[in-house]
Motif scaffolding. Sequence first.
Motif, PDB file in Angstrom:
ATOM      1  N   ASP A  44      36.290 -15.930  -2.065  1.00 13.04           N
ATOM      2  CA  ASP A  44      35.297 -15.029  -1.477  1.00 13.04           C
ATOM      3  C   ASP A  44      34.523 -15.842  -0.440  1.00 13.04           C
ATOM      4  OD1 ASP A  44      33.036 -13.442  -0.855  1.00 13.04           O
ATOM      5  OD2 ASP A  44      33.190 -12.427  -2.791  1.00 13.04           O
ATOM      6  N   TRP A  45      34.825 -15.592   0.815  1.00 11.64           N
ATOM      7  CA  TRP A  45      34.214 -16.357   1.916  1.00 11.64           C
ATOM      8  C   TRP A  45      32.704 -16.154   1.921  1.00 11.64           C
ATOM      9  CZ3 TRP A  45      35.849 -20.204   4.768  1.00 11.64           C
ATOM     10  CH2 TRP A  45      35.185 -20.541   5.948  1.00 11.64           C
ATOM     11  N   ARG A  46      32.253 -14.998   1.475  1.00  6.98           N
ATOM     12  CA  ARG A  46      30.825 -14.676   1.517  1.00  6.98           C
ATOM     13  C   ARG A  46      30.036 -15.561   0.554  1.00  6.98           C
ATOM     14  NH1 ARG A  46      32.083  -8.588   0.105  1.00  6.98           N
ATOM     15  NH2 ARG A  46      33.210  -9.823  -1.441  1.00  6.98           N
ATOM     16  N   SER A  47      30.597 -15.838  -0.632  1.00 11.36           N
ATOM     17  CA  SER A  47      29.885 -16.627  -1.637  1.00 11.36           C
ATOM     18  C   SER A  47      30.453 -18.044  -1.790  1.00 11.36           C
ATOM     19  CB  SER A  47      29.959 -15.932  -2.994  1.00 11.36           C
ATOM     20  OG  SER A  47      31.296 -15.955  -3.481  1.00 11.36           O
ATOM     21  N   ASP A 104      33.338  -3.250  -3.248  1.00 11.81           N
ATOM     22  CA  ASP A 104      32.129  -4.036  -2.984  1.00 11.81           C
ATOM     23  C   ASP A 104      31.878  -4.263  -1.495  1.00 11.81           C
ATOM     24  OD1 ASP A 104      33.838  -6.056  -2.112  1.00 11.81           O
ATOM     25  OD2 ASP A 104      33.171  -7.528  -3.582  1.00 11.81           O
ATOM     26  N   GLN A 141      32.963 -18.619  -3.672  1.00 12.67           N
ATOM     27  CA  GLN A 141      33.556 -18.633  -5.004  1.00 12.67           C
ATOM     28  C   GLN A 141      35.083 -18.522  -4.919  1.00 12.67           C
ATOM     29  OE1 GLN A 141      32.227 -15.421  -7.530  1.00 12.67           O
ATOM     30  NE2 GLN A 141      33.259 -16.252  -9.317  1.00 12.67           N
TER      31      GLN A 141
END
Length: 188
Positions: free
Chosen positions: A179-182, A111, A184
Amino acid sequence: MPVMYWPQDHAEVSAALRDGAVIAYPTEGVFGIGGDAANPAVATEVLRLKKGRDVGKGMVVVVSDWSQCAGWVDGLSAADFTGLDAASATRATTFILPASDQVPQGVRHRDGGIAIRRSSHPVVRALCACLGRPIISTSANLPGELPARSVAEVQAIFPDMMVIDAPLGDAMRPSRIVDWRSGQVLRD
């Protein structure tokens, strides 16, 4: 392969890492296996040893300092790295971060992310410091089995691998994965 003792055998272990060896070493809670994350042959060998691990799943890498992975991560500021430290202050935490084009295949997740943990374990930190860049850190086990928690267990699974005999950290469970991006939490 021999059992290596820490810190007595530091020079020999460091040389093996620089030469592309995959080794076993203690981490915060279990033994890990890995080596130079920038060396594609190391990622290939870890995948072979892990018998069927999905290459698109990527692999966790560890650093002793965030600067060791600066070229591997896209779009994070100095404030973000400070936030990573704050979020992992009380528990080992692996962060999924946006991977740059420099991240080798086998390490990068399908991903477009990369899983990175800033380790608090003194042996892991010394190994990363000797290379000056991330090392692969996946648990010393085969798929579906419990991770090794002793040198003897590592040797039973990977009898030909160099293993560092030093104490594990005091973590009783695997690192948290965020998940640093989301934001979560993928594993707690």
